[in-house]
Design an enzyme around this catalytic site. Structure first.
Site, PDB file in Angstrom:
ATOM      1  CE  LYS A 136      -4.383  -1.469   0.668  1.00 59.03           C
ATOM      2  NZ  LYS A 136      -5.542  -1.024  -0.123  1.00 59.03           N
ATOM      3  CG  ASP A 164      -4.365  -0.461  -3.760  1.00 65.91           C
ATOM      4  OD1 ASP A 164      -4.691   0.589  -4.363  1.00 65.91           O
ATOM      5  OD2 ASP A 164      -5.199  -1.219  -3.212  1.00 65.91           O
ATOM      6  CD  GLU A 193      -5.184  -2.993  -6.271  1.00 67.56           C
ATOM      7  OE1 GLU A 193      -6.129  -2.475  -5.632  1.00 67.56           O
ATOM      8  OE2 GLU A 193      -4.656  -4.067  -5.940  1.00 67.56           O
ATOM      9  CG  ASP A 216      -9.933  -2.068  -5.974  1.00 74.87           C
ATOM     10  OD1 ASP A 216     -11.111  -2.443  -6.034  1.00 74.87           O
ATOM     11  OD2 ASP A 216      -9.280  -2.118  -4.908  1.00 74.87           O
ATOM     12  CE  LYS A 242     -10.977  -4.743  -2.945  1.00 75.61           C
ATOM     13  NZ  LYS A 242     -10.621  -3.320  -2.874  1.00 75.61           N
TER      14      LYS A 242
HETATM   15 MG   LIG Z   1      -7.232  -1.581  -4.227  1.00 80.19          MG
END
Ligand SMILES: [Mg+2]
Length: 329
Positions: A136, A164, A193, A216, A242
């Protein structure tokens, strides 16, 4: 009548400091639908996520009860417009009931780190065994995070990274980041992402930096449009899917097929499901995307597991019966 069903509501503490839509998330609330047909049982998790799902928990509960009532009564619900989390959990329960979902799968996931995890000895120890990790970014100064990424890639020469940024950056900040990443390391960034607040900036950034793009949040928004076509997302290398935010297993399978036909790859990822949902996502990913490693490393954010343990996890296991049964028939 051989059919029966139950709906449980679980509440599991989360000790992560996660903030969603400006609210600190200290507990995960969701539902598990349990279907029984003769001797067969199948469960599915219905867990809308605050701030990301369009439906609230209460709306999902109401709809799940109607749907399960129909199912127990042998009525067709094909015409019912379902919320994504309800469609996903119910379709998953049906697949498990009919034995369609493979059960013997490798429970692999991609370990999740933040750029600041370099000081975390346990996290670093685990990386020695990995070829792929997710980091992240977008939480500190872009140049410093790029330096941490450089250090990570130097320290683990076999490692590739998914990054991400969760739309944290302006275009300028994204470029500050990429220009501080060692050029020799760029091929080891599998994708990033959502680097920028605006998808058009992310597309521009991907072209300029040479770092492949993954959608995403942009995918989640796009699928809600009535005229959605997967081709509108081309320009990205990968879609992060997701299922809890997308819909039924069949809809996910269709989307995966369409994305692949349009030249994109797909990664299945969690929306903070319990261990029950995560193990099913691992099975779904292995079934639909045998070559792709899913992003399911979110169990450590919880302080307990639910009903089905994630292999190797040492977190305590709650049974469904320890939670509230809100409905049965
Ligand atoms: Mg993401």
């Amino acid at each position: 009548m051989t059919r029966s069903a139950r709906l449980f509501r679980y509440r599991l503490p989360i000790d992560s400091g996660i903030v969603l839509s400006g609210q600190q998330l200290d507990e995960r609330v969701g539902y598990v639908a349990q279907l029984r047909d003769g001797a067969c049982v199948g469960c599915g998790e219905i867990a809308p996520l605050v701030g990301l799902s369009v439906e609230s928990s209460e709306q999902a509960e109401q709809q799940a009860i109607s749907l399960l009532t129909n199912w127990v009564g042998g009525q067709d619900s094909a015409e019912m417009a379902l919320y994504p989390s309800v469609a996903f959990g119910f379709s998953m329960a049906l697949m498990c009931l009919s034995g369609q979902l493979p059960s013997q799968v490798p429970y692999h996931t991609v370990p999740l780190l933040s750029a600041g995890s370099m000081a975390d000895t346990a996290a670093m120890g685990a990386l020695a065994e990995c070829r792929l990790a997710k980091v992240k970014v977008g939480r500190a100064v872009p140049g410093q995070e790029a330096e941490q990424v450089n250090q990570l890639l130097c320290r683990f020469p076999h490692l590739s990274l998914r990054l991400d940024a969760n739309r944290a950056w302006t275009l300028e900040q994204a470029i500050d980041f990429s220009s501080a990443v060692n050029t020799a390391h760029l091929p080891r960034i599998a994708f990033m992402e959502e680097p920028c607040r605006h998808p058009s900036d992310s597309l521009y950034f991907a072209r300029e930096s040479g770092i492949a793009l993954a959608w995403d949040e942009t995918l989640q928004h796009a699928v809600r449009q009535a005229d959605f076509r997967v081709n509108s997302l081309s320009g990205a290398k990968t879609l992060v899917l997701k299922p809890t935010l997308i819909g039924s297993v069949q809809r996910c399978a269709q989307l995966i097929g369409d994305a692949q036909a349009a030249g994109m790859s797909v990664v299945i990822s969690s929306a903070l499901e319990s261990s029950l949902g995560l193990t099913q996502l691992a099975r779904l990913s292995h079934w639909l995307l045998p070559e792709s490693l899913p992003g399911l490393d979110t169990l450590h954010l919880f302080s307990a597991q639910l009903e089905i343990p994630w292999p190797g996890s040492t977190l305590p296991l709650h049974s469904l019966q320890q939670h509230i049964q809100v409905w049965q028939s």
